[in-house]
Design a protein around this motif. Structure first.
Motif, PDB file in Angstrom:
ATOM      1  N   LEU A  91       0.814  -1.217   0.000  1.00  0.00           N
ATOM      2  CA  LEU A  91       0.000   0.000   0.000  1.00  0.00           C
ATOM      3  C   LEU A  91       0.842   1.260   0.000  1.00  0.00           C
ATOM      4  CD1 LEU A  91      -2.729  -0.852   2.625  1.00  0.00           C
ATOM      5  CD2 LEU A  91      -2.912  -0.949   0.174  1.00  0.00           C
ATOM      6  N   ILE A 261      -8.736  -9.738  -8.318  1.00  0.00           N
ATOM      7  CA  ILE A 261      -8.236  -9.798  -6.955  1.00  0.00           C
ATOM      8  C   ILE A 261      -9.308  -9.291  -6.001  1.00  0.00           C
ATOM      9  CG2 ILE A 261      -5.825  -9.511  -7.606  1.00  0.00           C
ATOM     10  CD1 ILE A 261      -6.107  -6.572  -6.780  1.00  0.00           C
ATOM     11  N   ASN A 262      -9.071  -9.509  -4.723  1.00  0.00           N
ATOM     12  CA  ASN A 262      -9.981  -8.975  -3.717  1.00  0.00           C
ATOM     13  C   ASN A 262      -9.597  -7.530  -3.408  1.00  0.00           C
ATOM     14  OD1 ASN A 262     -10.010 -12.155  -2.646  1.00  0.00           O
ATOM     15  ND2 ASN A 262     -11.929 -11.040  -2.646  1.00  0.00           N
ATOM     16  N   PRO A 263     -10.592  -6.651  -3.301  1.00  0.00           N
ATOM     17  CA  PRO A 263     -10.263  -5.260  -2.945  1.00  0.00           C
ATOM     18  C   PRO A 263     -10.004  -5.117  -1.447  1.00  0.00           C
ATOM     19  CG  PRO A 263     -12.614  -5.478  -3.231  1.00  0.00           C
ATOM     20  CD  PRO A 263     -12.022  -6.823  -3.546  1.00  0.00           C
ATOM     21  N   GLU A 264      -9.473  -3.974  -1.092  1.00  0.00           N
ATOM     22  CA  GLU A 264      -9.328  -3.637   0.327  1.00  0.00           C
ATOM     23  C   GLU A 264     -10.721  -3.393   0.917  1.00  0.00           C
ATOM     24  OE1 GLU A 264      -6.323  -3.745   1.692  1.00  0.00           O
ATOM     25  OE2 GLU A 264      -5.559  -4.291  -0.273  1.00  0.00           O
ATOM     26  N   PRO A 266     -14.145  -1.923   2.444  1.00  0.00           N
ATOM     27  CA  PRO A 266     -14.853  -0.674   2.161  1.00  0.00           C
ATOM     28  C   PRO A 266     -14.972   0.183   3.421  1.00  0.00           C
ATOM     29  CG  PRO A 266     -16.417  -2.448   2.415  1.00  0.00           C
ATOM     30  CD  PRO A 266     -15.062  -3.074   2.522  1.00  0.00           C
TER      31      PRO A 266
ATOM     32  N   LYS B 112      -8.258   1.740 -16.765  1.00  0.00           N
ATOM     33  CA  LYS B 112      -7.314   0.847 -16.101  1.00  0.00           C
ATOM     34  C   LYS B 112      -7.713   0.550 -14.672  1.00  0.00           C
ATOM     35  CE  LYS B 112      -2.976   1.550 -18.470  1.00  0.00           C
ATOM     36  NZ  LYS B 112      -2.868   2.981 -18.771  1.00  0.00           N
ATOM     37  N   ILE B 114      -8.963  -0.787 -11.374  1.00  0.00           N
ATOM     38  CA  ILE B 114      -9.601  -2.069 -11.090  1.00  0.00           C
ATOM     39  C   ILE B 114     -10.419  -2.012  -9.805  1.00  0.00           C
ATOM     40  CG2 ILE B 114      -7.898  -3.436 -12.320  1.00  0.00           C
ATOM     41  CD1 ILE B 114      -6.588  -3.988  -9.584  1.00  0.00           C
ATOM     42  N   GLY B 115     -10.454  -0.880  -9.151  1.00  0.00           N
ATOM     43  CA  GLY B 115     -11.286  -0.742  -7.952  1.00  0.00           C
ATOM     44  C   GLY B 115     -10.766  -1.489  -6.742  1.00  0.00           C
ATOM     45  N   CYS B 116      -9.437  -1.630  -6.612  1.00  0.00           N
ATOM     46  CA  CYS B 116      -8.883  -2.433  -5.523  1.00  0.00           C
ATOM     47  C   CYS B 116      -8.808  -1.663  -4.211  1.00  0.00           C
ATOM     48  CB  CYS B 116      -7.494  -2.939  -5.881  1.00  0.00           C
ATOM     49  SG  CYS B 116      -6.283  -1.622  -6.044  1.00  0.00           S
ATOM     50  N   ARG B 117      -9.052  -0.371  -4.260  1.00  0.00           N
ATOM     51  CA  ARG B 117      -9.071   0.498  -3.066  1.00  0.00           C
ATOM     52  C   ARG B 117      -7.705   0.602  -2.382  1.00  0.00           C
ATOM     53  NH1 ARG B 117     -13.896  -1.957  -0.915  1.00  0.00           N
ATOM     54  NH2 ARG B 117     -15.764  -0.837  -1.523  1.00  0.00           N
ATOM     55  N   ARG B 118      -6.637   0.260  -3.099  1.00  0.00           N
ATOM     56  CA  ARG B 118      -5.326   0.412  -2.447  1.00  0.00           C
ATOM     57  C   ARG B 118      -5.000   1.886  -2.237  1.00  0.00           C
ATOM     58  NH1 ARG B 118      -0.718  -3.679  -4.722  1.00  0.00           N
ATOM     59  NH2 ARG B 118      -1.981  -5.544  -4.842  1.00  0.00           N
ATOM     60  N   TYR B 193     -18.940  -1.434  -2.100  1.00  0.00           N
ATOM     61  CA  TYR B 193     -18.883  -2.834  -2.520  1.00  0.00           C
ATOM     62  C   TYR B 193     -17.936  -3.605  -1.594  1.00  0.00           C
ATOM     63  CZ  TYR B 193     -14.800  -1.083  -5.063  1.00  0.00           C
ATOM     64  OH  TYR B 193     -13.608  -0.477  -5.396  1.00  0.00           O
ATOM     65  N   PRO B 194     -18.353  -4.833  -1.236  1.00  0.00           N
ATOM     66  CA  PRO B 194     -17.648  -5.540  -0.151  1.00  0.00           C
ATOM     67  C   PRO B 194     -16.257  -6.020  -0.551  1.00  0.00           C
ATOM     68  CG  PRO B 194     -19.304  -6.941  -1.127  1.00  0.00           C
ATOM     69  CD  PRO B 194     -19.482  -5.595  -1.754  1.00  0.00           C
ATOM     70  N   ALA B 195     -15.455  -6.343   0.483  1.00  0.00           N
ATOM     71  CA  ALA B 195     -14.078  -6.758   0.253  1.00  0.00           C
ATOM     72  C   ALA B 195     -13.980  -8.203  -0.212  1.00  0.00           C
ATOM     73  CB  ALA B 195     -13.265  -6.578   1.528  1.00  0.00           C
ATOM     74  N   ASP B 196     -15.065  -8.980  -0.108  1.00  0.00           N
ATOM     75  CA  ASP B 196     -14.957 -10.391  -0.482  1.00  0.00           C
ATOM     76  C   ASP B 196     -15.375 -10.640  -1.927  1.00  0.00           C
ATOM     77  OD1 ASP B 196     -17.565  -9.860  -0.151  1.00  0.00           O
ATOM     78  OD2 ASP B 196     -17.970 -11.420   1.327  1.00  0.00           O
ATOM     79  N   GLU B 197     -15.779  -9.615  -2.659  1.00  0.00           N
ATOM     80  CA  GLU B 197     -16.050  -9.829  -4.083  1.00  0.00           C
ATOM     81  C   GLU B 197     -14.798  -9.491  -4.874  1.00  0.00           C
ATOM     82  OE1 GLU B 197     -19.248  -7.091  -4.991  1.00  0.00           O
ATOM     83  OE2 GLU B 197     -17.833  -5.801  -6.062  1.00  0.00           O
ATOM     84  N   LYS B 198     -14.663 -10.182  -6.024  1.00  0.00           N
ATOM     85  CA  LYS B 198     -13.455  -9.989  -6.825  1.00  0.00           C
ATOM     86  C   LYS B 198     -13.591  -8.732  -7.670  1.00  0.00           C
ATOM     87  CE  LYS B 198     -11.105 -13.864  -5.943  1.00  0.00           C
ATOM     88  NZ  LYS B 198      -9.741 -13.875  -5.424  1.00  0.00           N
ATOM     89  N   VAL B 199     -12.503  -8.013  -7.798  1.00  0.00           N
ATOM     90  CA  VAL B 199     -12.468  -6.880  -8.717  1.00  0.00           C
ATOM     91  C   VAL B 199     -11.359  -7.135  -9.729  1.00  0.00           C
ATOM     92  CG1 VAL B 199     -13.366  -5.205  -7.083  1.00  0.00           C
ATOM     93  CG2 VAL B 199     -10.922  -5.584  -7.207  1.00  0.00           C
ATOM     94  N   PRO B 200     -11.444  -6.619 -10.936  1.00  0.00           N
ATOM     95  CA  PRO B 200     -12.578  -5.869 -11.466  1.00  0.00           C
ATOM     96  C   PRO B 200     -13.691  -6.780 -11.986  1.00  0.00           C
ATOM     97  CG  PRO B 200     -10.837  -5.994 -13.100  1.00  0.00           C
ATOM     98  CD  PRO B 200     -10.336  -6.696 -11.894  1.00  0.00           C
ATOM     99  N   VAL B 313      -1.887  -0.764 -10.929  1.00  0.00           N
ATOM    100  CA  VAL B 313      -2.020  -0.837 -12.382  1.00  0.00           C
ATOM    101  C   VAL B 313      -1.503   0.420 -13.069  1.00  0.00           C
ATOM    102  CG1 VAL B 313      -3.929  -2.443 -12.335  1.00  0.00           C
ATOM    103  CG2 VAL B 313      -4.403  -0.014 -12.241  1.00  0.00           C
TER     104      VAL B 313
END
Lengths: 286, 355
Positions: A91, A261-264, A266, B112, B114-118, B193-200, B313
């Motif tokens: 991160l 991948i799994n996101p961080e 919410p 580009k 991917i919505g990973c929220r990093r 959107y929850p952390a257990d669903e795959k993105v993108p 990305v």
């Protein structure tokens, strides 16, 4: 009497319970500043105080692993990276140039797309390649012409090894059937790649090989539009560039363009909001 | 009679002219009280609040931009001392000035992302936000289904004024009348959107939204005390000490970029970033606004913002809009670029593009 006493006790117990529960409810109700989403706060609290993750990855899991080292920047007590507690993704960079080497000589191109390569550094790819690190001489430990003989020509054939990288060598998932292993890997020097003009290229500079076909993206990359780089924002400043294979897997791009991948986690829902997709849930005027 | 009148008026004058002084006296008196409290507390609990005089002078300090160099030095010294004691590590509060000939701009590739929220969590790690109760994050990532406008095309011929029980007053019902606009309510956008669903998810695209560093920032116009302002590099900043917490800027901002410390921020000492800037990531107090500053403490020293470095990305690009060789300028010149809520005429320096 015995038959009657049991229900009486139960009734008394229930009444007591009701009183206690009522009292609790009252206490809870009086505390108007009580947080509505205690679960989220608990999660955030736990995540914030958990032990730091030490085995992290940058862009691709297993292909860009990086280990957390403490106190790389002693002035501020920074580690080299801080990683996510939930996904182990990197991160935050305490030292953006940790473990990097100069990018090396980059060919000049005739048009105006001269890249900002003066202070460019990269993370070397060779230490991260599984088979490359199995022997002292890299791939040539086995592919030295005696243990594994050199192929006689470049005709595609089924190979019995490295099926974890390419399942079926006759159906490489790159180039839609036009490419095969030895189009990119040197037949006689397995520690090097080979571009279309026969120049040997190290694994640390895959952009010189990829760019020979994907020219449009290569130009964008040289210009700084495509791809990631961190460090200084100034033109001419020191930057760490990401090379092609740190993000793209050249052996599977055709089927798996991007591994989901799994996101961080919410953020918690705002106070009072029950479901996230309120627009769909509530069709009335607001 | 006349004598009495003059007496009264002079009294009144004195009262109005010396209000500031009066408040100052109260402040100092309060500080003295605090100091005595502290003196006793120090013996038992170490130096949790090391210097009560700090609090008094901090209460009376002016707007940082208008301070003399001496006052700035004192203010910085006070903060460094307090943060170092509070978080148990050497903390630096910089007051590095804006750079010459630089206008910061940001570009983000939504094709580009991917919505990973990093980026969200990198920002939290860098900028010392409150981690829990309240949870404050300066970036929110909207997940938006592909191919929808903010209104429904099927409903374009509906929703004409109809007569109602109230009479024929032309009350518009149905159609797109209730389709949400304003706020961040791009239709069906979901920031949770929850952390257990795959993105993108290939049926969605992801749009991170943070402070857009507008050229015409509505928040700056709304601030009644000018605690928030646009610095010469084009970044909208807040003097947290001058902020009165009225939240007018929060209402004025069309991007939900401003966040309010409803409670005392909860920042664990081991998570605290000791490299701070006065207008940037120094720990905030309860009751003040905060927002993205393009990582002021980094960018004024030449380094990229934390969200850019976290993006796996490479969808984020940062640079000097006045430099034709910068990444951002090349993107503006060659890609399809738009600005979020362009119709608000805020002229953001945060550009979304399709690469």
């Amino acid at each position: 009497m015995k038959l009657q006493s049991a229900p009486v006790t139960i009734i008394i117990a229930l009444a007591l319970l009701a009183v206690v529960a009522g009292g609790l409810a009252l206490v809870g109700g009086l505390d108007i500043r009580k947080e509505k989403n205690p679960g989220d706060n608990e999660l955030a609290k736990a995540a914030a105080t958990a032990q730091p993750v030490t085995n992290c990855f940058e862009s691709r899991e297993t292909y860009s692993a990086v280990a957390r080292t403490e106190n790389v920047v002693p002035q501020y007590g920074y580690p080299n990276v801080k990683c996510s507690n939930t996904t182990s993704g990197v991160l935050w960079y305490g030292d953006p140039f940790d473990g990097t080497i100069p990018m090396g000589e980059m060919p000049k191109v005739a048009d105006e797309t001269q890249g900002d390569f003066v202070n460019a550094v990269v993370k070397p790819r060779e230490p991260r390649l599984t088979y490359f690190n199995m022997g002292p001489d890299g791939c040539a430990t086995c592919h030295n012409g005696t243990i594994v003989p050199f192929p006689k020509d470049k005709t595609p054939r089924l190979i019995g090894m490295h099926q974890d990288i390419v399942a079926n060598s006759l159906q490489l998932m790159h180039g839609r059937g036009a490419l095969w292993c030895l189009d990119c890997h040197s037949a006689t020097n397995r520690n090097r790649l080979l571009d279309r003009r026969g120049n040997e290229i190290t694994f640390n500079q895959p952009q010189r090989l990829c760019g020979s076909c994907h020219g449009e993206k290569y130009i964008d990359w040289r210009e700084g539009i495509h791809g990631k780089r961190i460090g200084e924002w100034k033109t001419g400043g020191k930057k760490r560039w990401w090379v092609c294979t740190e993000c793209h897997n050249p052996h599977t791009v055709q089927t798996i363009r991007f591994q989901p991948i799994n996101p961080e986690p919410p953020p918690p829902l705002p106070r009072g909001m029950k479901i996230a997709d309120y627009v769909r849930g509530d069709q009335s005027a607001h | 009679m006349s004598h009495k009148e003059t007496d009264n008026s002079t009294k009144k004058d004195n009262a109005t002219t010396s209000r500031r002084n009066f408040l100052k006296k109260i402040g100092i008196a309060g500080a003295a009280a605090l100091m005595s409290d502290n003196a006793s507390a120090d013996v038992s609990a170490g130096s949790s609040n090391p210097d009560a005089e700090i609090t008094a002078s901090e209460w009376l300090q002016g707007h940082f931009v208008l301070m003399s160099d001496e006052e700035k030095k004192n203010a910085i010294g006070r903060l460094e001392k307090r943060y170092t004691a509070q978080y148990g590590k050497k903390t630096t509060v910089s007051d590095a000035p804006p750079l010459e000939g630089v206008l910061f701009g940001y570009a983000l590739d939504i094709s580009k992302c991917i919505g990973c929220r990093r980026c969200v969590h990198a920002c939290v790690k860098e900028n010392n936000q409150s981690r829990y109760n309240p949870v404050i994050q300066w970036i929110q990532v909207m997940k938006i289904p592909r191919g929808n406008f903010a209104f429904s095309a099927e409903k374009l011929n509906e929703g004409f004024p109809k007569s109602s029980a109230m009479g024929d007053y032309g009350v518009q019902v149905g159609g797109n009348a209730y389709a949400p606009v304003g706020g961040l309510s791009v239709e069906h956008a979901d920031s949770y959107y929850p952390a257990d669903e795959k993105v993108p998810d290939k049926n969605f695209f992801y749009v991170p939204v943070q402070c857009q560093q507008c050229e015409k920032p509505p928040c700056v116009k709304a601030c009644p005390v000018r605690a928030t302002f646009r610095d010469p590099n084009g970044v909208v900043l807040i003097d947290y000490n001058w902020c009165i917490g009225c939240r007018m800027c929060q209402l004025a901002c069309p991007y939900q970029a401003r966040h309010f410390n409803w409670g005392e921020p909860n920042l664990p000492a081991e998570e605290m970033n000791p490299k701070t800037h006065y207008f940037g990531n120094r720990p905030r107090m309860r009751g003040v606004m905060e927002k993205c500053t393009f990582c002021l403490q980094r960018t004024r020293e030449g380094r990229n913002p934390a969200c850019l470095e976290a993006c796996p990305v490479g969808a984020r690009k940062f640079g000097n809009l006045l430099d034709p060789d910068s990444d951002v300028r090349k993107i503006l010149a060659t890609k399809k670029v738009f600005r979020f809520k362009d119709e608000m005429s805020t002229y953001p320096k945060f550009f979304y593009y399709i690469g």
